[in-house]
Design a protein around this motif. Structure first.
Motif, PDB file in Angstrom:
ATOM      1  N   VAL B 434      -0.156   3.044  -3.732  1.00  0.00           N
ATOM      2  CA  VAL B 434      -0.340   4.109  -4.716  1.00  0.00           C
ATOM      3  C   VAL B 434       0.496   5.332  -4.335  1.00  0.00           C
ATOM      4  N   GLU B 435       0.507   5.653  -3.031  1.00  0.00           N
ATOM      5  CA  GLU B 435       1.322   6.785  -2.569  1.00  0.00           C
ATOM      6  C   GLU B 435       2.793   6.597  -2.926  1.00  0.00           C
ATOM      7  N   ILE B 436       3.276   5.397  -2.682  1.00  0.00           N
ATOM      8  CA  ILE B 436       4.673   5.100  -3.014  1.00  0.00           C
ATOM      9  C   ILE B 436       4.900   5.302  -4.508  1.00  0.00           C
ATOM     10  N   GLY B 437       3.952   4.826  -5.281  1.00  0.00           N
ATOM     11  CA  GLY B 437       4.063   4.950  -6.728  1.00  0.00           C
ATOM     12  C   GLY B 437       4.104   6.393  -7.183  1.00  0.00           C
ATOM     13  N   ARG B 438       3.291   7.219  -6.532  1.00  0.00           N
ATOM     14  CA  ARG B 438       3.203   8.627  -6.923  1.00  0.00           C
ATOM     15  C   ARG B 438       4.519   9.372  -6.741  1.00  0.00           C
ATOM     16  N   LYS B 439       5.334   8.850  -5.801  1.00  0.00           N
ATOM     17  CA  LYS B 439       6.635   9.498  -5.608  1.00  0.00           C
ATOM     18  C   LYS B 439       7.487   9.338  -6.862  1.00  0.00           C
ATOM     19  N   HIS B 440       7.193   8.297  -7.619  1.00  0.00           N
ATOM     20  CA  HIS B 440       8.010   8.012  -8.796  1.00  0.00           C
ATOM     21  C   HIS B 440       7.366   8.480 -10.089  1.00  0.00           C
ATOM     22  N   THR B 441       6.070   8.320 -10.186  1.00  0.00           N
ATOM     23  CA  THR B 441       5.407   8.716 -11.422  1.00  0.00           C
ATOM     24  C   THR B 441       3.961   9.117 -11.146  1.00  0.00           C
ATOM     25  N   LYS B 442       3.554  10.146 -11.851  1.00  0.00           N
ATOM     26  CA  LYS B 442       2.167  10.606 -11.713  1.00  0.00           C
ATOM     27  C   LYS B 442       1.196   9.554 -12.196  1.00  0.00           C
ATOM     28  N   ALA B 443       1.677   8.742 -13.137  1.00  0.00           N
ATOM     29  CA  ALA B 443       0.789   7.757 -13.758  1.00  0.00           C
ATOM     30  C   ALA B 443       0.601   6.510 -12.889  1.00  0.00           C
ATOM     31  N   ALA B 444       1.172   6.518 -11.695  1.00  0.00           N
ATOM     32  CA  ALA B 444       1.126   5.309 -10.874  1.00  0.00           C
ATOM     33  C   ALA B 444      -0.306   4.897 -10.542  1.00  0.00           C
ATOM     34  N   SER B 445      -0.574   3.619 -10.707  1.00  0.00           N
ATOM     35  CA  SER B 445      -1.877   3.097 -10.309  1.00  0.00           C
ATOM     36  C   SER B 445      -1.697   1.691  -9.755  1.00  0.00           C
ATOM     37  N   ALA B 446      -2.723   1.212  -9.100  1.00  0.00           N
ATOM     38  CA  ALA B 446      -2.663  -0.139  -8.564  1.00  0.00           C
ATOM     39  C   ALA B 446      -4.009  -0.809  -8.776  1.00  0.00           C
ATOM     40  N   THR B 447      -3.964  -2.069  -9.133  1.00  0.00           N
ATOM     41  CA  THR B 447      -5.199  -2.839  -9.234  1.00  0.00           C
ATOM     42  C   THR B 447      -5.223  -3.828  -8.083  1.00  0.00           C
ATOM     43  N   ILE B 448      -6.310  -3.816  -7.349  1.00  0.00           N
ATOM     44  CA  ILE B 448      -6.444  -4.689  -6.193  1.00  0.00           C
ATOM     45  C   ILE B 448      -7.494  -5.739  -6.541  1.00  0.00           C
ATOM     46  N   SER B 449      -7.056  -6.968  -6.548  1.00  0.00           N
ATOM     47  CA  SER B 449      -7.955  -8.033  -6.934  1.00  0.00           C
ATOM     48  C   SER B 449      -8.293  -8.851  -5.690  1.00  0.00           C
ATOM     49  N   VAL B 450      -9.573  -8.974  -5.394  1.00  0.00           N
ATOM     50  CA  VAL B 450      -9.974  -9.667  -4.171  1.00  0.00           C
ATOM     51  C   VAL B 450     -10.864 -10.858  -4.510  1.00  0.00           C
ATOM     52  N   GLY B 451     -10.484 -11.992  -4.005  1.00  0.00           N
ATOM     53  CA  GLY B 451     -11.287 -13.198  -4.212  1.00  0.00           C
ATOM     54  C   GLY B 451     -11.792 -13.719  -2.887  1.00  0.00           C
ATOM     55  N   GLY B 452     -12.973 -14.260  -2.888  1.00  0.00           N
ATOM     56  CA  GLY B 452     -13.485 -14.881  -1.669  1.00  0.00           C
ATOM     57  C   GLY B 452     -12.771 -16.205  -1.458  1.00  0.00           C
ATOM     58  N   TYR B 453     -12.402 -16.471  -0.209  1.00  0.00           N
ATOM     59  CA  TYR B 453     -11.615 -17.670   0.064  1.00  0.00           C
ATOM     60  C   TYR B 453     -12.501 -18.919   0.129  1.00  0.00           C
ATOM     61  N   VAL B 454     -12.072 -19.957  -0.593  1.00  0.00           N
ATOM     62  CA  VAL B 454     -12.752 -21.256  -0.575  1.00  0.00           C
ATOM     63  C   VAL B 454     -11.815 -22.272   0.076  1.00  0.00           C
ATOM     64  N   PRO B 455     -12.179 -22.811   1.253  1.00  0.00           N
ATOM     65  CA  PRO B 455     -11.311 -23.807   1.899  1.00  0.00           C
ATOM     66  C   PRO B 455     -11.188 -25.051   1.032  1.00  0.00           C
ATOM     67  N   LYS B 456      -9.978 -25.566   0.940  1.00  0.00           N
ATOM     68  CA  LYS B 456      -9.724 -26.694   0.039  1.00  0.00           C
ATOM     69  C   LYS B 456      -9.299 -27.938   0.804  1.00  0.00           C
ATOM     70  N   PRO B 457      -9.695 -29.098   0.279  1.00  0.00           N
ATOM     71  CA  PRO B 457      -9.269 -30.371   0.864  1.00  0.00           C
ATOM     72  C   PRO B 457      -7.737 -30.479   0.908  1.00  0.00           C
ATOM     73  N   HIS B 458      -7.240 -31.243   1.849  1.00  0.00           N
ATOM     74  CA  HIS B 458      -5.805 -31.507   2.000  1.00  0.00           C
ATOM     75  C   HIS B 458      -5.004 -30.260   2.359  1.00  0.00           C
ATOM     76  N   THR B 459      -5.662 -29.289   2.967  1.00  0.00           N
ATOM     77  CA  THR B 459      -4.935 -28.129   3.485  1.00  0.00           C
ATOM     78  C   THR B 459      -5.310 -27.994   4.957  1.00  0.00           C
ATOM     79  N   PRO B 460      -4.528 -27.237   5.726  1.00  0.00           N
ATOM     80  CA  PRO B 460      -4.870 -27.054   7.138  1.00  0.00           C
ATOM     81  C   PRO B 460      -6.208 -26.337   7.314  1.00  0.00           C
ATOM     82  N   PHE B 461      -6.701 -25.712   6.277  1.00  0.00           N
ATOM     83  CA  PHE B 461      -7.970 -24.991   6.384  1.00  0.00           C
ATOM     84  C   PHE B 461      -9.162 -25.829   5.927  1.00  0.00           C
ATOM     85  N   GLN B 462      -8.944 -27.125   5.751  1.00  0.00           N
ATOM     86  CA  GLN B 462     -10.037 -27.962   5.249  1.00  0.00           C
ATOM     87  C   GLN B 462     -11.198 -28.070   6.250  1.00  0.00           C
TER      88      GLN B 462
END
Ligand code: SF4
Lengths: 250, 650
Positions: B434-462
């Motif tokens: 957001v700070e970086i954005g403000r250098k360019h425009t007052k209207a700068a905003s950011a949306t942060i989308s957070v999802g809980g991680y679900v381990p999936k089959p056939h991945t190293p995190f299975q």
């Protein structure tokens, strides 16, 4: 503004069958795609995100069919409108057929303002046609017809009786009777559904049969209301018809 | 039986969005049903708006309708109002093309793109008058099949499916059609024989052909019941996308749907090796569509559909060889003919990508999305999403300076080894953005989308134990508190839904009973927060005597038999285990498109190769283990006959 850069045309189309379940907005999107498929030379609005210059007439409720829907469109070149109906129909969903295209005057008033009367034929579900007939008589005899409806989230109470010009049986169906009605669009519109509610009878299929532009005591089919004069002087000064002149003056 | 339309039509006056049920899209077909044609009903078990754009379903719809011996129609899960109207009026689940009952089809095939639709599968079958359990189906009943990414662990739905397609469907549907056709000609008599035959088709898994044994809670074995039924079902993969220029007539819906635009798939597969990403792992190797074919699919598609937007889709579109040339060409070509917007979903995070984006989005610069996925460099090494802070900030700076006002950032939380410092890194990144954005425009905003991680089959995190609901909630609230008052707006996925996804994602056959209970208790449309209820799931687990935490939050061990071990995505289990250990040691792994093969197993086992037009990495790509690929490595793409696995650089 209309006519500034292009050549306005008016399109009449019908909406029949399954496609009656799509909304006014969906129709607008289907036309925008059809214009591109048919490769019509569209005139665009200026500005950051240019849009084709299209304006639609009165919205038709989801579920209604129609023989008489209209839209105005502006083209960037003066094409022959003859083949446009067929090419648009081919590009539109089944059930939406373009049934007429006319060049209109540059300053033709917008459909939404110009159309002042609409006609419907609709089905009322009822066992005994006599019941329908007597309720219609009562409705027409009453001094007012006050209905409550929500407009922009607010409940408004309105007398719509002045908008009902005619209402009479015109046939029967396997479930009830067919009614024909002519309704004013101003000062406040009334819909077949409102009439069904007032009659205390469920409404079945609804067909919009006509829309009219009324002017100087004349009743004009919208395609014919504001014709562009065939001869356009080379300098662009038109020899416009009386209605166009009137529209320009207003 | 023929069309049900006369019975359906009166219902449509009473339901929300009736156009969901009418079909009639441009590109749709009204195939003729004949005894000589195997009739497929392709079902997307969610709403029409979500399901219609599904490309996999549309591809099979065309391929099956092109054949003489098959036909296909489509169906989508009716919304609750329509379902109750249908049940009242005794109207069964129907196709939207010719409005035929599901039972009139020989095959009912579900596309499974998300676990939370599982209960809808049961509902669609039941509404169609098809017994929900495979064992209860007889000679009159259609064959129930499923495909899509979720089928890489088919076990939770094993009781309900007659057969499951693993991997890509383009080729295998022909073989299934032939088997079904023969069965149909023989009077649909011997269902068991048909299922047995289907089980011998490569890429087809028939759950009833396998015996499952348990040792208490632990899974002991999954064994084929016949000698000719494979012990391990390998995925199907088309070798060359150029052979499959589908969909040729992408469906153009009459109502607004998600991804409402022309979609042209530019490549399949991904070798970046992000360890959390199942799609990347199971779709290997990379197969690019020839540039010329992409161009003609775009031009023809726009002409046919009337769309004014086209998306070039893949798992990471900026990685397409010669993407800049392709984009520039399309932009120039379209500039003359009309106003067509081009979009590249799934963009990498770097300045090159922003350059590309600004090339294509000359107007309407509303939002640009990046997915750094984790809040710290350490954690990004763990997950092998090797984006440096400099990459991200340069990308964001580029975006704001080019006129974008809103930047969207996607993150996962609950990743392996994640500490609070890593989680809080998300908030710090957000604030700096957001700070970086403000250098360019007052209207700068950011949306942060957070999802809980679900381990999936056939991945190293299975093997990884998913974070509990409470833990995910704690992390999300920590972020929320830290971002309070900032211009970065936090959005998050409901940890309770994430938990249920976890039950289904790595569940075994016993979870089928749970799904059935949840469905019987009215739990459909679980993807929709207004219809999701955790207690339906927890009480169903309890009723079946199953411990949800055993399925969701427990770490698995190396020797454990996993419910999907008999399904092969091509990745060797020892490779995945090795990569899991590398991950815990915070070691990244390079992209095998541009560096030597490390023998994950896919290409070697299936005699496949990456199909990539350029041997050079695209400019700006920084995926590597400290290697600088920014100018492109000079590594030839074709696989060498003898290859030694390359250990990740440390
Ligand atoms: S087999 Fe080798 S080249 Fe193919 S995807 Fe696996 S690591 Fe990459």
């Amino acid at each position: 503004m209309r006519g500034d850069t292009g050549f306005p045309i008016r399109v009449r189309f019908s909406k029949h069958g399954k496609v009656r379940f799509i909304s006014h907005r969906d129709i607008a999107r289907a036309f925008e795609r059809a214009f591109r498929i048919a490769e019509l030379p569209l005139a665009f609005t200026l500005g950051f995100s240019p849009r084709p210059k299209v304006s639609f007439g009165l919205a038709l409720s989801v579920g209604f069919e129609s023989d008489a829907e209209y839209l105005d469109l502006e083209l960037s070149t003066d094409v022959d409108v003859e083949p446009v109906a067929a090419s648009l129909t081919a590009a539109l969903p089944e059930g939406i057929d373009v049934t007429g295209v006319a060049r209109i005057a540059d300053r033709a008033p917008a459909l939404q303002e110009a159309v002042s009367a609409v006609q419907y034929r609709f089905e009322i579900v009822v066992d005994d046609p006599e019941v329908a007939a007597s309720r219609i008589d009562a409705l027409l005899a009453a001094p007012d017809l006050v209905i409550t409806r929500s407009r922009k989230g607010k409940q408004v109470v309105e007398d719509v009786r002045p908008a009902i010009r005619t209402l009479q049986p015109c046939g029967t169906t396997d479930r009830g009777v067919l009614l024909a009605t002519e309704l004013s669009t101003r000062p406040t519109g009334v819909r077949p559904g409102d009439l069904g509610t007032a009659l205390g009878l469920p409404v079945g299929r609804v067909l919009r049969t006509h829309q009219w532009i009324e002017r100087d005591g004349a009743r004009l089919e919208p395609l014919e209301a504001d014709p562009r004069s065939p001869a356009t002087a080379p300098d662009g000064a038109e020899t416009a018809g009386p209605h166009a002149l009137q529209a320009r003056a207003s | 039986m023929t069309t049900l339309w006369p019975a359906i039509e009166p219902l449509l006056d009473r339901v929300e969005k009736p156009a969901r049920y009418i079909g009639m899209e441009r590109g749709s077909q009204q195939p003729e049903h004949r005894p000589g044609r195997a009739a497929w009903l392709l079902v997307y078990p969610d709403t029409y708006e979500i399901g219609l754009p599904n490309q996999g379903l549309q591809i099979l719809y065309e391929i099956l309708n092109e054949r003489d011996d098959s036909l296909a129609e489509r169906a989508y899960a009716p919304w609750l109002d329509m379902e109750s109207a249908m049940r009242d009026a005794r109207v069964p689940f129907f196709s939207v093309d010719t409005h035929r009952a599901a039972r009139d089809f020989d095959v009912v095939a579900f596309n499974l793109s998300a676990e939370l639709v599982y209960t809808n599968v049961l509902n669609c079958l039941d509404l169609g008058g098809v017994p929900i359990r495979a064992v209860d189906r007889g000679s009159d009943d259609p064959v129930v099949i499923a495909g899509g990414h979720c089928t890489f662990n088919p076990e939770p739905l094993a009781d309900f499916l007659d057969a499951v397609v693993i991997g890509e469907g383009e080729e295998v549907v022909a073989q299934i059609t032939e088997a079904i056709g023969a069965w149909k000609r023989a009077g649909r008599s011997d269902r068991e024989a048909l299922l047995h035959e289907l089980a011998t088709i490569s890429g087809v898994y028939v759950p009833s052909m396998y015996d499952v044994e348990y040792d208490g809670m632990a899974l002991r074995s999954v064994t084929p019941r016949y000698a000719d039924v494979p012990a391990r079902v390998d995925k199907r993969t088309v070798a060359d996308l150029a052979d499959w220029p589908y969909p040729k007539h992408q469906l153009v819906p009459l109502v607004e749907v998600v991804h409402d635009r022309l979609n042209v798939e530019i490549f399949r597969g991904c070798t970046r090796g992000c360890r959390f990403c199942q799609a990347g792992m199971i779709t290997r190797p990379v197969r690019e569509r020839p540039e010329e074919q992409v161009r003609s699919m775009v031009v023809d598609g726009l002409k046919r559909s009337g769309y004014d937007e086209v998306a070039l889709t893949s798992l990471s579109s900026a990685d397409f060889s010669g993407i800049d040339g392709l984009v520039a060409g399309l932009v120039n070509e379209q500039a003359g003919t009309g106003r067509v917007a081009l979009s590249l979903p799934s963009l990498r995070v770097d300045a090159f990508t922003v350059g590309l984006a600004s090339e294509i989005q000359k107007v309407r610069r509303t939002g640009l999305t990046f997915a750094p996925e984790a809040g710290s460099w350490r954690l990004r090494q763990v997950i092998n999403k090797l984006i440096t802070e400099e990459d991200l900030y340069a990308a964001v700076d580029g975006a704001y300076s080019q006129g974008w006002r809103r930047v969207k950032l996607y993150f996962l939380t609950g990743l392996p080894t994640e500490m609070d410092a890593d989680t809080m890194g998300i908030a710090e990144l957000a604030k700096t953005v957001v700070e970086i954005g403000r250098k360019h425009t007052k209207a700068a905003s950011a949306t942060i989308s957070v999802g809980g991680y679900v381990p999936k089959p056939h991945t190293p995190f299975q093997w990884f134990g998913q974070n509990s609901i409470a833990e995910l909630q704690r992390k999300i609230f920590m972020l929320r508190d830290s971002l309070r008052g900032s211009k970065a707006k936090l959005k998050w996925h409901d940890p309770e839904a994430t938990f249920v996804e976890g039950i289904c994602s790595r569940g075994d056959r016993r979870i089928g009973r749970v799904i059935e209970r949840v469905w019987r208790s009215g739990g459909t449309f679980q993807e929709w927060s207004e219809h999701f209820r955790l207690d339906r799931w927890t009480s169903a687990m309890e009723a079946e005597g199953l411990d949800a935490d055993w399925y969701v939050t427990r770490h698995r061990t190396e020797d454990e038999v996993l419910p999907w071990d008999h399904i092969a995505a091509g990745l060797h289990k020892d490779f995945l285990w090795q990569d899991w250990k590398e991950s815990l040691a915070e070691h990244g792994l390079p992209d095998c498109r541009w560096t030597p093969c490390y023998d994950c197993g896919v290409c070697t086992d299936y005699a496949l190769e990456h199909v990539v037009a350029s041997p050079l990495a695209p400019a700006g790509g920084s995926q590597g283990t400290g290697q600088d690929l920014s100018t492109g490595g000079a590594v030839p793409v074709q696989l060498l006959p003898t290859r030694t696995p390359v250990k990740a650089a440390t």
